[in-house]
Design a protein around this motif. Structure first.
Motif, PDB file in Angstrom:
ATOM      1  N   GLY A 158       0.834  -1.203   0.000  1.00  0.00           N
ATOM      2  CA  GLY A 158       0.000   0.000   0.000  1.00  0.00           C
ATOM      3  C   GLY A 158       0.864   1.247   0.000  1.00  0.00           C
ATOM      4  N   ALA A 159       1.918   1.222  -0.809  1.00  0.00           N
ATOM      5  CA  ALA A 159       2.987   2.211  -0.677  1.00  0.00           C
ATOM      6  C   ALA A 159       2.595   3.622  -1.078  1.00  0.00           C
ATOM      7  CB  ALA A 159       4.205   1.765  -1.481  1.00  0.00           C
ATOM      8  N   THR A 160       1.519   3.792  -1.832  1.00  0.00           N
ATOM      9  CA  THR A 160       1.117   5.160  -2.193  1.00  0.00           C
ATOM     10  C   THR A 160       0.138   5.760  -1.196  1.00  0.00           C
ATOM     11  OG1 THR A 160      -0.685   4.361  -3.602  1.00  0.00           O
ATOM     12  CG2 THR A 160       1.450   4.760  -4.657  1.00  0.00           C
ATOM     13  N   GLY A 161      -0.327   4.966  -0.229  1.00  0.00           N
ATOM     14  CA  GLY A 161      -1.223   5.489   0.787  1.00  0.00           C
ATOM     15  C   GLY A 161      -0.488   6.363   1.785  1.00  0.00           C
ATOM     16  N   GLY A 162      -1.236   6.916   2.748  1.00  0.00           N
ATOM     17  CA  GLY A 162      -0.628   7.816   3.709  1.00  0.00           C
ATOM     18  C   GLY A 162       0.458   7.156   4.531  1.00  0.00           C
ATOM     19  N   VAL A 163       0.139   6.030   5.172  1.00  0.00           N
ATOM     20  CA  VAL A 163       1.135   5.330   5.980  1.00  0.00           C
ATOM     21  C   VAL A 163       2.255   4.786   5.100  1.00  0.00           C
ATOM     22  CG1 VAL A 163       1.557   3.429   7.582  1.00  0.00           C
ATOM     23  CG2 VAL A 163      -0.582   4.709   7.724  1.00  0.00           C
ATOM     24  N   GLY A 164       1.872   4.144   3.993  1.00  0.00           N
ATOM     25  CA  GLY A 164       2.865   3.524   3.131  1.00  0.00           C
ATOM     26  C   GLY A 164       3.864   4.510   2.561  1.00  0.00           C
ATOM     27  N   SER A 165       3.391   5.647   2.093  1.00  0.00           N
ATOM     28  CA  SER A 165       4.297   6.615   1.467  1.00  0.00           C
ATOM     29  C   SER A 165       5.270   7.200   2.482  1.00  0.00           C
ATOM     30  CB  SER A 165       3.497   7.724   0.776  1.00  0.00           C
ATOM     31  OG  SER A 165       2.612   8.361   1.684  1.00  0.00           O
ATOM     32  N   VAL A 166       4.788   7.485   3.699  1.00  0.00           N
ATOM     33  CA  VAL A 166       5.701   7.987   4.725  1.00  0.00           C
ATOM     34  C   VAL A 166       6.687   6.894   5.136  1.00  0.00           C
ATOM     35  CG1 VAL A 166       5.888   8.965   7.031  1.00  0.00           C
ATOM     36  CG2 VAL A 166       4.001   9.658   5.563  1.00  0.00           C
TER      37      VAL A 166
END
Length: 329
Positions: A158-166
């Motif tokens: 889920g790397a483009t989500g909020g948690v994933g990207s951070v």
């Protein structure tokens, strides 16, 4: 008493839920030791669930979502906080069954608030928000389990989500080899800019669900999606590897064999950022303001309260990448 603007989710008789901008009075807010003038909030998946009537998140409507808030104390009945203090509030019941940060004012228990660390301004704090705090907690859990940058690739789902990207940005900054998994191939350039050394399709993590073990690939992982993908990640951990689990967008069910645990000695680490003791939250915020401070402007979409309903529809449809900062004018 002060009149203020808030976003409110309302149940319609035949058409589900709507989100509207309303005028409220501070006398209508719940009891609490702190009255806070909100400057910024952020949009999270949980906010979208609350705003569209998910009663597992919010029981009663009308309701103001917003599990994050950063602002200035306007009234305090406790010695720990003074008028003018800048504070951060994330988690606990804020935005769930207590009127949340999509409003110009909130009133909360003092035990929910922490003073803004000197290394972050209010805007930077809400660029991070619950998502950034959760990402930091995941990385901290992995490091407590003994994961180091030299161990091998660390997967982020889920790397483009909020948690994933951070998480991608933080792990890369700390020197880890980061592999980012996403269903949004068009965001590969963004993930590379954040520091991912490789970007893979989400579909690669869905293959082999019928098998009890998969080829060892990952030294560690941050999983933000749950479901079948999470157990496939567990099955592909290297010997002694760990995965920090914090999300459920792919489902809440978790099923599989014990073989990865008893043959490879892997670890499944649960991460919660909601009911976490305030002292632990404060320590994470201190790290995010100092040695773990990140430049996340590439991730930020900034909107006002009036634009939140459209953003809610987009986040539920999987059309948002990165962080949505809500400016509360």
């Amino acid at each position: 008493m002060t009149t203020f603007t808030a976003l409110q989710a309302r149940e319609q008789t035949t058409q589900g839920f709507e989100q509207v901008i309303v005028e409220r009075d501070t006398a209508e807010l719940p009891a609490g030791e702190l009255l806070i003038r909100v400057r910024y909030s952020s949009l999270n998946y949980k906010d979208a669930l609350s705003a569209t009537g998910n009663r597992g998140v919010t029981r009663e409507f009308p309701h103001t979502p917003g599990i994050d808030a950063a602002g200035v104390v306007e009234a305090s009945s406790v010695a720990e906080f003074a008028v003018g203090d800048e504070v951060i509030v994330t988690g606990y019941d804020l935005g769930m069954n207590t009127a949340g940060g999509f409003a110009q004012y909130i009133r909360i228990p003092a035990s929910w608030a922490l003073k803004r660390p000197q290394g972050l301004n209010l805007r930077e704090a809400m660029v991070l928000g619950t998502a950034g705090l959760t990402a930091a907690l995941c990385v901290d859990k992995l490091e407590q389990a003994g994961v180091t940058p030299g161990d091998g690739p660390v997967l982020v789902t889920g790397a483009t989500g909020g948690v994933g990207s951070v998480a991608v940005a933080l792990l890369a900054t700390l020197g880890y080899e980061v592999v980012a998994a996403t269903g949004k191939a068009q965001q590969s350039d963004l993930l590379t800019r954040l520091g991912a050394t490789r970007v893979i399709a989400r579909s690669e993590l869905q293959a082999g669900s019928e098998r009890p073990l998969l080829k060892e690939q990952w030294a560690a992982a941050v999983d933000t999606v749950g479901g079948e993908i999470l157990f496939n990640v567990v099955k592909a951990l290297r010997y002694g590897g760990s995965v920090a689990c914090c999300g459920l967008t792919a489902g809440t069910a978790f099923s599989g064999s014990v073989l990865p645990f008893i043959l490879r000695g892997v670890n499944l680490l649960g991460v919660d950022s909601v009911e976490l003791p305030l002292v632990v939250k404060a320590s994470m915020w201190d790290r995010l303001s100092l040695q773990w401070k990140l430049d996340l402007e590439a991730l930020v979409t900034e909107i006002g309260l009036a634009e939140v309903p459209q953003a809610i529809s987009q986040i539920l449809a999987g059309q948002i990448a990165g962080r949505v900062l809500v400016r509360v004018d």
